[in-house]
Each structure stands twice: as structure tokens, then as C-alpha cells.
Design a protein around this motif. Structure first.
Motif, mmCIF file in Angstrom:
data_model
loop_
_atom_site.group_PDB
_atom_site.id
_atom_site.type_symbol
_atom_site.label_atom_id
_atom_site.label_comp_id
_atom_site.label_asym_id
_atom_site.label_seq_id
_atom_site.Cartn_x
_atom_site.Cartn_y
_atom_site.Cartn_z
ATOM 1 N N SER A 175 1.128 -1.067 0.200
ATOM 2 C CA SER A 175 -0.032 0.129 0.054
ATOM 3 C C SER A 175 0.844 1.179 0.107
ATOM 4 C CB SER A 175 -1.159 0.101 1.529
ATOM 5 O OG SER A 175 0.125 -0.289 2.278
ATOM 6 N N PHE A 176 0.029 2.471 0.023
ATOM 7 C CA PHE A 176 1.371 3.550 -0.241
ATOM 8 C C PHE A 176 0.128 4.876 0.852
ATOM 9 C CE2 PHE A 176 1.740 1.689 -4.506
ATOM 10 C CZ PHE A 176 2.739 1.474 -4.937
ATOM 11 N N ARG A 177 1.318 5.108 1.863
ATOM 12 C CA ARG A 177 0.147 6.381 2.009
ATOM 13 C C ARG A 177 1.334 7.126 2.860
ATOM 14 N NH1 ARG A 177 0.056 1.704 7.603
ATOM 15 N NH2 ARG A 177 -0.785 -0.234 5.758
ATOM 16 N N ILE A 178 0.746 8.383 2.143
ATOM 17 C CA ILE A 178 1.240 10.004 2.453
ATOM 18 C C ILE A 178 2.046 9.782 3.659
ATOM 19 C CG2 ILE A 178 0.789 12.285 3.039
ATOM 20 C CD1 ILE A 178 0.478 11.205 -0.071
ATOM 21 N N ASN A 179 3.638 10.603 3.945
ATOM 22 C CA ASN A 179 4.678 10.455 5.465
ATOM 23 C C ASN A 179 4.029 12.439 5.607
ATOM 24 O OD1 ASN A 179 7.001 11.844 6.760
ATOM 25 N ND2 ASN A 179 7.840 9.507 5.685
ATOM 26 N N ALA A 180 3.143 12.628 6.513
ATOM 27 C CA ALA A 180 2.871 13.674 7.417
ATOM 28 C C ALA A 180 4.310 14.434 7.072
ATOM 29 C CB ALA A 180 2.553 13.470 8.579
ATOM 30 N N GLU A 181 5.214 14.256 7.287
ATOM 31 C CA GLU A 181 6.495 14.942 7.439
ATOM 32 C C GLU A 181 7.287 15.731 5.819
ATOM 33 O OE1 GLU A 181 11.053 13.940 9.126
ATOM 34 O OE2 GLU A 181 9.264 13.675 10.563
ATOM 35 N N THR A 182 7.038 14.446 4.709
ATOM 36 C CA THR A 182 8.054 14.750 3.702
ATOM 37 C C THR A 182 7.071 14.906 2.562
ATOM 38 O OG1 THR A 182 7.587 12.659 2.813
ATOM 39 C CG2 THR A 182 9.360 12.947 3.917
#
Ligand code: DC
Length: 222
Positions: A68-75
Motif C-alpha cells: 500500500s501507499f500512504r502519505i508521509n506527514a513529514e515529507t
């Protein structure tokens, strides 16, 4: 709408695909990351021994693989997850790069990922990058681009990226690895890398990142 972006290793296609998706508010799907995640699974589970993949064992276990793909809050970038573990850094390593072309030659791996890739296009506007998107995954994509650049320029870009991320890199090793991957990717039996007859060629050797995006946006808006 589906925008297919294919091309050689390290030619900048994922950078183009990501910025295009952002600009158009489309979902970005990195199919190379999916092949890399399957490769990491094989390595973690000792399904590759002395460079040889145990296909019968992989066939039995392939359904254990969840990507799966998830957005990284930091980058604010998409990270790749293998069975709910963030493997974004590991899948970009040279170790994975060494085996990924071998794993992606296997028909059962391609079949497994093809279904997942086609599902992404069912209910969303997507920009998908890879090697066979315009030829096999979405042969009817509205737009197809085939991206390339000279091997030395591509190796330099990967070198700079690794230096920035890891602080160390070997230019010659990178150059050899990408030449080797180009050869395997374009000569393999299953879905070889080739430009779809209706794909637009983009040579990024002498283009800046901004220039590449602008050039492609122009083609889409024409
Ligand atoms: O784009 P990348 O370098 O992250 O891709 C890693 C490998 O995955 C590449 O050597 C070939 C394979 N690949 C493929 O066979 N088909 C795709 N659609 C995407 C990647």
C-alpha cells in the motif's frame, strides 16, 4: 483519466509523474515501488538464493504480500508499505536494486501486480509510472509518455539522490546496475520495456525538472 509514464531506470519518470499528479490533483501510482516491495519480500523470506528465485515457493506465498501507499506527514510524499511496514527506504537500496529486474521478469509476479495496478485506474484519475503501463497495464490510457535520458546522466542523478539521502554512493556501481537493468527490462519475455507506438517521447537529458513538467503539461493541454 489515465496518464501512463514509462521509461528507463532513473530517467526521472517518477519525479515527472509525482509533480504532474500534484499539479493535476491526480493519484500517483509508482509501479516500480511495487516490484521493489515484492523483491524485498523475497529477500526477507529467503526466496532468493545465490541470485536464483525459488518460484514455486514464491507462488505459494505471493498472496501474503500486501502493498500500500500512504502519505508521509513529514515529507508529504507517498511512502510504500509492505504488509503494513514502511519500507520506503529499504526498497530504494542497492541490495533491492540488484534483484528487482530478476523478480520483475517472473510471469506470476507480473500477473499478481497487474491486477492491483489496473484496480487503481478503476475509480480515479491517475498518473502511473513504470515500464509497461502504456503497453500492457493501460493500453488505452488517454496520455502516454516514454521518458529517457543518457545512461551517464541517469547514473549521475541517482548518485546525487543517494548521496543526499544516505551520504554515500558509488557512481560506477550505479551506472553498471542501471545499464544491466535496462538490458534485462528491455529484453525480457514478459512485458518488456518498450515505447508504445502512440507514446510521446521525452528525452530529459538536457531538461530541468521544471522544464520537463512544463513540456508534458503543454502536451496534455494541447
Ligand atoms: O522504476 P524503478 O527503477 O523503481 O523500477 C524498479 C524495477 O522494477 C525495474 O528495474 C523494472 C521493474 N519494473 C517493471 O518491470 N515494470 C514496471 N511497470 C515497473 C518497474
Amino acid at each position: 483519466m489515465i496518464i501512463a509514464i514509462d521509461g528507463h531506470s532513473s530517467c526521472g519518470k517518477s519525479t515527472i509523474a509525482k509533480s504532474l499528479a500534484k499539479k493535476l490533483n491526480f493519484t500517483y501510482v509508482d509501479t516500480g515501488a511495487m516490484y521493489r516491495a515484492v523483491t524485498l519480500f523475497c529477500q526477507q523470506n529467503k526466496l532468493i538464493n545465490n541470485g536464483i528465485i525459488d518460484e514455486p515457493a514464491l507462488e505459494k506465498r505471493i498472496y501474503e504480500i500486501d502493498i500500500s501507499f500512504r502519505i508521509n506527514a513529514e515529507t508529504q510524499q507517498q511512502d510504500t508499505y509492505l504488509n503494513n511496514v514502511n519500507v520506503e527506504k529499504q526498497i530504494r537500496s542497492m541490495e533491492v536494486a540488484h534483484d528487482v529486474s530478476k523478480v520483475s521478469q517472473i510471469a506470476l509476479v507480473r500477473k499478481f501486480l497487474l491486477v492491483k495496478q489496473q484496480n487503481y485506474g478503476k475509480n480515479a484519475n491517475i498518473v502511473m509510472d513504470g515500464r509497461d503501463i502504456g503497453t500492457v497495464v493501460f493500453p488505452n490510457a488517454e496520455y502516454k509518455f516514454f521518458v529517457t535520458a543518457s545512461p551517464e546522466i541517469r547514473a549521475q542523478r541517482r548518485f546525487d539522490e543517494l548521496m543526499q539521502k544516505e551520504g554515500k554512493a558509488d557512481f560506477n556501481e550505479i551506472l553498471e546496475n542501471l545499464k544491466q537493468r535496462d538490458l534485462i527490462d528491455s529484453t525480457r519475455k514478459e512485458s518488456p520495456l518498450r515505447q508504445a507506438s502512440d507514446a510521446i517521447l521525452v528525452d530529459t537529458s538536457n531538461m530541468t525538472r521544471e522544464g520537463q513538467l512544463e513540456w508534458i503539461l503543454n502536451k496534455i493541454q494541447q
